[in-house]
Design a protein around this motif. Structure first.
Motif, PDB file in Angstrom:
ATOM      1  N   ILE B  99       0.853  -1.181   0.000  1.00 51.09           N
ATOM      2  CA  ILE B  99       0.000   0.000   0.000  1.00 51.09           C
ATOM      3  C   ILE B  99       0.893   1.236   0.000  1.00 51.09           C
ATOM      4  O   ILE B  99       2.093   1.143   0.263  1.00 51.09           O
ATOM      5  CB  ILE B  99      -0.962   0.028   1.217  1.00 51.09           C
ATOM      6  N   GLY B 100       0.296   2.398  -0.321  1.00 51.68           N
ATOM      7  CA  GLY B 100       1.075   3.623  -0.386  1.00 51.68           C
ATOM      8  C   GLY B 100       0.355   4.752   0.322  1.00 51.68           C
ATOM      9  O   GLY B 100      -0.700   4.528   0.938  1.00 51.68           O
ATOM     10  N   PRO B 101       0.883   5.957   0.211  1.00 57.77           N
ATOM     11  CA  PRO B 101       0.283   7.091   0.923  1.00 57.77           C
ATOM     12  C   PRO B 101      -1.137   7.395   0.453  1.00 57.77           C
ATOM     13  O   PRO B 101      -1.909   8.013   1.179  1.00 57.77           O
ATOM     14  CB  PRO B 101       1.229   8.254   0.621  1.00 57.77           C
ATOM     15  N   GLU B 102      -1.476   6.956  -0.740  1.00 56.88           N
ATOM     16  CA  GLU B 102      -2.824   7.244  -1.247  1.00 56.88           C
ATOM     17  C   GLU B 102      -3.813   6.141  -0.929  1.00 56.88           C
ATOM     18  O   GLU B 102      -4.975   6.215  -1.297  1.00 56.88           O
ATOM     19  CB  GLU B 102      -2.772   7.467  -2.755  1.00 56.88           C
ATOM     20  N   SER B 103      -3.336   5.109  -0.283  1.00 54.59           N
ATOM     21  CA  SER B 103      -4.229   3.995   0.023  1.00 54.59           C
ATOM     22  C   SER B 103      -5.099   4.333   1.223  1.00 54.59           C
ATOM     23  O   SER B 103      -4.722   5.131   2.082  1.00 54.59           O
ATOM     24  CB  SER B 103      -3.433   2.730   0.342  1.00 54.59           C
ATOM     25  N   LEU B 104      -6.256   3.680   1.263  1.00 54.59           N
ATOM     26  CA  LEU B 104      -7.167   3.842   2.387  1.00 54.59           C
ATOM     27  C   LEU B 104      -7.245   2.500   3.114  1.00 54.59           C
ATOM     28  O   LEU B 104      -7.487   1.477   2.478  1.00 54.59           O
ATOM     29  CB  LEU B 104      -8.545   4.248   1.864  1.00 54.59           C
ATOM     30  N   VAL B 105      -7.012   2.544   4.425  1.00 56.24           N
ATOM     31  CA  VAL B 105      -7.028   1.300   5.199  1.00 56.24           C
ATOM     32  C   VAL B 105      -8.217   1.325   6.149  1.00 56.24           C
ATOM     33  O   VAL B 105      -8.409   2.288   6.890  1.00 56.24           O
ATOM     34  CB  VAL B 105      -5.715   1.129   5.990  1.00 56.24           C
ATOM     35  N   ILE B 106      -9.033   0.270   6.091  1.00 59.02           N
ATOM     36  CA  ILE B 106     -10.162   0.159   7.012  1.00 59.02           C
ATOM     37  C   ILE B 106      -9.796  -0.869   8.066  1.00 59.02           C
ATOM     38  O   ILE B 106      -9.442  -2.001   7.748  1.00 59.02           O
ATOM     39  CB  ILE B 106     -11.441  -0.313   6.269  1.00 59.02           C
ATOM     40  N   SER B 107      -9.888  -0.446   9.313  1.00 54.99           N
ATOM     41  CA  SER B 107      -9.431  -1.298  10.400  1.00 54.99           C
ATOM     42  C   SER B 107     -10.519  -1.408  11.453  1.00 54.99           C
ATOM     43  O   SER B 107     -11.230  -0.443  11.724  1.00 54.99           O
ATOM     44  CB  SER B 107      -8.159  -0.678  10.985  1.00 54.99           C
ATOM     45  N   ASP B 108     -10.628  -2.607  12.013  1.00 59.03           N
ATOM     46  CA  ASP B 108     -11.599  -2.801  13.090  1.00 59.03           C
ATOM     47  C   ASP B 108     -10.870  -2.598  14.406  1.00 59.03           C
ATOM     48  O   ASP B 108      -9.862  -3.276  14.659  1.00 59.03           O
ATOM     49  CB  ASP B 108     -12.175  -4.225  13.003  1.00 59.03           C
ATOM     50  N   PRO B 109     -11.355  -1.672  15.268  1.00 58.09           N
ATOM     51  CA  PRO B 109     -10.640  -1.422  16.527  1.00 58.09           C
ATOM     52  C   PRO B 109     -10.487  -2.699  17.367  1.00 58.09           C
ATOM     53  O   PRO B 109      -9.590  -2.787  18.196  1.00 58.09           O
ATOM     54  CB  PRO B 109     -11.491  -0.385  17.252  1.00 58.09           C
ATOM     55  N   ARG B 110     -11.356  -3.690  17.120  1.00 60.65           N
ATOM     56  CA  ARG B 110     -11.232  -4.929  17.894  1.00 60.65           C
ATOM     57  C   ARG B 110     -10.438  -6.009  17.130  1.00 60.65           C
ATOM     58  O   ARG B 110     -10.371  -7.156  17.556  1.00 60.65           O
ATOM     59  CB  ARG B 110     -12.621  -5.463  18.268  1.00 60.65           C
ATOM     60  N   GLY B 111      -9.844  -5.613  16.048  1.00 60.83           N
ATOM     61  CA  GLY B 111      -9.154  -6.607  15.213  1.00 60.83           C
ATOM     62  C   GLY B 111      -7.648  -6.614  15.374  1.00 60.83           C
ATOM     63  O   GLY B 111      -6.942  -7.200  14.559  1.00 60.83           O
TER      64      GLY B 111
END
Ligand SMILES: Cc1ncc(C[n+]2csc(CCOP(=O)(O)OP(=O)(O)O)c2C)c(N)n1
Ligand code: SF4
Ligand SMILES: [Mg+2]
Lengths: 278, 589
Positions: B99-111
């Motif tokens: 991934i790079g600076p333009e990528s969007l990461v979706i993260s689960d706070p419980r993950g």
């Protein structure tokens, strides 16, 4: 109107090719060839409808000496090759010929699975308890004390028991013959070929060159004193306790042969792409 | 190197890519498959490849999806969107999901914590509590929330989903459809929070041209399935199977489908049996196939020599994986080229071909079947894990007319000679059952009749015959894909063809024209054709996925390459990326 039975017209000579065998004079395999041609003539199946498949070894030279279709393949794999052939051409008679090295050593795994698969074919192993073609090394059926260049003083290993293994693995017909008795061998071959499923015949066939002691076999063999059984446990017990020279049909099973229904398409090839259409 | 302008970058945005990762069983692969299928239904083309650890169950799994308005043949070097259902083993994917600076990461706070690369890349991270949201929905699952998020981010209309769920979850009942639908909707709503700050980081798909609904029928298919279908279309009616990753699905697709068309599949006890069963079926007249991977091909080699000597047509598909030995069973490599061409002992020329894309697995395998039958020779088809196991939505490949037609003996005329020296080298083959044509097929050196001999004249005559029938045949334009006319040529093969094509497209955008030459026919070599194709080229860039540069050495053995030659080669598992080929083209001036 009288019906002429064309089969009566067939003679053993019709099943013999004009290629001269490479076998040593006196080799037991000559008699096996004789029983093959006699059995085929008695069956009356036209030679073009019989395929003899083999691996590598003196014994495995047999296909080209018949006038049938033949396949002389690689060492140890004849049963697999025959399985592909028979499944796609179920109307053919398929006879597989092998030696104790070819069939029990390098091809041992295929032996187990061919018995288990129970495709309708006949498997003949010409057992001389030696690797003939490579000039006298011990095979899985060689006696432990038999001295060879490769096993000085003998292998010390217990020979294995092909008939019991065949039985345990699911062969549907198990017999033992002696090459020196071509008439008996031919009639057992006829029964084996006619019997549905995987039929296994171990033919004791002396190698006069590397096992001159096997000339004695003619004095040792004797017909089994008991009738053929369809009970594998009974057959196994008899085989485990006999002297190894009992000849005859020792087991005749009733398992249905394995044969997928080929040649009857249910759909056109063009319909298969439906799986992928969005 | 030229710095691409913002406009150039926008022009390059012909695709959008999404990686969904999670622990095994979290449903990342299901979500990825649904995303590709929904996008395909909406008119996009796309590609999904899954990457899993060596564990059979559990471990980690990632679905890598790339969507575009045009055909997609390779994965991007950087993912636009990375969704972590959890991050338990995500670090194991390493460089496979960049991934790079333009990528969007979706993260689960419980993950758990996102892997360090997320911070290093400077990607924007948005937290969405997928697990908690799923809990609030009866039977809801976090992977369906992730699917909704992805759907919104790539710009898929929310109306795409219901039909798909009804189709895919039919056997699970109305409640399952309901639950998934509710979860997807919740994902759509949650993803709107990513829109804060505007910018084109979200709604990435909206930057793509709206897909045109084409009249052409569309397929969703893997390379393994395409190869199997191509084989049946080419006439194959028998297969022998011994399972091995990554070829197993090919055999599993064949099992029921061969039965439907009146054929049969036998499960063999090992690959030694599989190849010999194949030879036996073909000797009986049934076009026959087996499929395997490197370790299995190694076991088949002796019998391939037999099929060459006895002139029995067989098709062997090798879905290549990382080697040697057990190597990296789940990852792609192109390192079986040597064994495929040179594996047999003795002089044993046989056909070797390689498909160039998922769709081309169909064509090439069908062609291989046709060639094997026509030339009475084994044909090895070198596919690979990437093509074999990836699934693409593609336009339905055009029908081809290649159907195996073996030159058969007739039962009239003089004495039969199975291995007669005929013009073109192919002699009529009798099939068991044909009267008066009995012969014994033999691996021993034989005379024209098939009778064993050790005579030097017979030996040379039959060696010549078997060589000539392959070299004198006209393979037409199918021997390679040849595109463009720049004086730099990218010479490659197999699944790298699509990657090279994409790189050449990018170079064209930067004003540099390059030629693509991708070989489909690897053996016999076609020196005259290659000379013509590369005539006047000044720079040759050889691209291949093998540590030992096997393809480059093969080219050197059979071809005189003009100009200066460079090699871009690397072992698996990390695929050679379009960006690397693009860079190599741009920097070599
Ligand atoms: C792969 C392979 N390994 C070894 C050989 C050498 N070889 C030829 S025949 C043979 C043994 C044959 O013994 P058997 O099957 O008992 O046949 P016999 O000659 O005794 O009839 C061997 C080891 C070979 N041809 N191929
Ligand atoms: S070596 Fe033995 S088995 Fe071979 S042909 Fe001579 S006698 Fe027969
Ligand atoms: Mg022997």
């Amino acid at each position: 109107m009288s019906v002429v039975d064309m089969r009566l017209a067939r003679k053993p000579a019709d099943y013999k090719s004009d290629i001269k065998p490479v076998w040593c004079p006196g080799c037991g395999d000559y008699h096996v060839l004789l029983s093959f041609t006699r059995a085929f003539a008695e069956l009356g199946v036209p030679p073009e409808n019989i395929v003899v498949v083999s691996g590598i070894g003196c014994s495995s030279r047999i296909p080209a000496y018949t006038n049938c279709y033949g396949f002389h393949g690689v060492h140890g794999r004849s049963l697999a090759l025959a399985a592909g052939l028979k499944v796609m051409r179920p109307e053919l008679k398929v006879v597989v010929a092998s030696g104790d090295g070819d069939g029990y050593s390098i091809g041992g795994n295929h032996f187990l699975h061919a018995c288990r698969r129970n495709i309708d074919m006949t498997y003949v192993v010409m057992d001389n308890h030696i690797y003939g073609m490579t000039k006298g090394q011990p095979s899985p059926t060689t006696e432990p004390e038999f001295d060879t260049a490769l096993s000085p003083g003998g292998t010390g290993l217990r020979p294995f028991h092909p008939l019991v293994i065949a039985l345990a693995s699911g062969a549907n017909f198990v017999a033992r013959c002696f090459s020196g008795e071509p008439n008996e061998t031919a009639s057992i071959l006829v029964e084996a070929i006619n019997h549905p499923g995987f039929s296994f015949i171990e033919i004791l066939s002396p190698c006069v060159t590397f096992r001159p002691d096997e000339r004695e076999w003619k004095n040792l063999v004797h017909p089994a004193s008991v009738a053929t059984t369809n009970d594998p446990a009974k057959a196994a017990r008899r085989l485990m306790t006999d002297d190894g020279f009992n000849t005859g049909i020792l087991y005749r099973g009733e398992r249905k042969p394995y044969q997928p229904p080929v040649g009857r398409p249910q759909v056109d090839v063009s319909e298969l792409e439906r799986d992928f259409e969005l | 190197m030229l710095a691409p302008t913002k406009e150039a970058r926008m022009r390059h945005r012909q695709s959008v890519s999404v990686a969904i990762v999670g622990s095994g069983g979290a449903g990342a692969l299901t979500a990825g498959n649904f995303l590709l299928e929904a996008a395909s239904a909406a008119g996009w083309q796309g590609l999904i490849s899954r990457t899993v650890g060596p564990q059979i169950r559990g471990g980690e799994a990632a679905a890598l999806v790339r969507l575009s308005t045009r055909a997609v043949e390779c994965m991007p070097e950087r993912f636009d969107i990375l969704i972590g259902l959890d991050w338990a083993n995500a670090h194991r994917f390493g460089a496979e999901i960049e991934i790079g600076p333009e990528s969007l990461v979706i993260s689960d706070p419980r993950g758990g914590e996102p892997p360090p690369v997320v911070a290093t890349a400077g990607a924007r991270v948005v937290e969405i509590p997928m697990k908690d949201m799923a809990k609030a929905i009866p039977e809801g699952r976090p992977n369906m929330i992730a699917l909704g998020i992805a759907g919104h981010l790539v710009g898929l209309g929310a109306d795409t989903w219901l039909a798909l769920l009804e189709k895919r979850l039919a056997d699970k009942g109305a409640d399952a459809v309901e639950a998934s639908w509710a979860a997807i909707e919740a994902g759509y709503h949650a993803a709107m929070s990513c829109d804060a700050g505007g910018e084109s980081r979200t709604g990435l798909g909206r930057n793509l041209a709206t897909p045109k609904r084409s009249a052409a029928r569309r397929w969703l298919i893997s390379g393994n399935e395409a190869a199997a279908l191509g084989a049946i279309r080419g006439g194959v009616r028998f297969a022998a199977a011994y399972p091995i990753t990554p070829a197993t699905e090919l055999l599993e697709w064949l099992a029921p489908n061969l039965a439907k068309v009146g054929g049969a599949l036998l499960q063999a006890e090992d690959e030694l049996a599989a190849i010999n069963m194949t030879i036996g079926a073909s000797f009986g007249g049934a076009p026959a196939l087996t499929a395997t991977s490197g370790p299995g091909l190694s076991l088949m080699i002796e019998a391939l020599g037999l099929a060459t000597a006895a002139e029995i047509p067989v098709v062997v598909i090798d879905v290549m994986r990382g080697g040697p030995s057990t190597g990296i069973p789940t990852k792609s490599e192109q390192a079986d080229l040597n064994i495929a061409i040179y594996g047999c002992h003795g002089d044993a020329p046989h056909l070797v071909v390689a498909p160039q894309s998922i769709g081309d697995c169909l064509f090439t395998t069908q062609w291989a079947t046709y060639l094997a039958e026509t030339l009475q020779s084994p044909a090895i088809v070198l596919s690979d894990q990437f093509m074999g196991q990836a699934r693409a939505s593609i336009e339905r490949p055009a029908d081809v007319t290649f159907i195996g037609q073996r030159l058969q003996a007739t039962d009239t005329g003089e004495a039969y000679m199975r291995y007669a020296i005929a013009a073109g080298g192919v002699s009529p083959m009798a099939l068991p059952g044909m009267p008066g044509r009995q012969y014994t097929a033999d691996g021993l050196t034989h005379t024209v009749h098939g009778t064993p001999t050790s005579n030097e004249r017979d030996h040379n005559m039959q060696l010549d015959k078997r060589r000539d029938k392959l070299t004198q045949f006209n393979y037409g334009d199918h021997w390679a894909t040849h595109q463009g006319d720049g004086d730099i040529a990218v010479v490659t093969w197999g699944s790298l063809t699509g990657t090279a094509r994409e790189a050449i497209g990018r170079a064209a955008n930067d004003g540099v024209e390059a030629t693509l030459l991708a070989l489909r026919l690897l053996y016999p070599a076609q020196p005259e054709r290659l000379v013509a194709a590369l005539d006047g080229k000044k720079r040759i860039l050889v691209v291949e996925q093998s540590h030992g540069a096997q393809f480059y050495r093969y080219l050197r053995a059979y071809y005189d390459l003009p100009g200066e030659v460079r090699v871009l080669n690397r072992a698996g598992p990390l695929p050679i990326r379009a960006a690397e080929i693009h860079r190599a083209i741009m920097e070599w001036r």
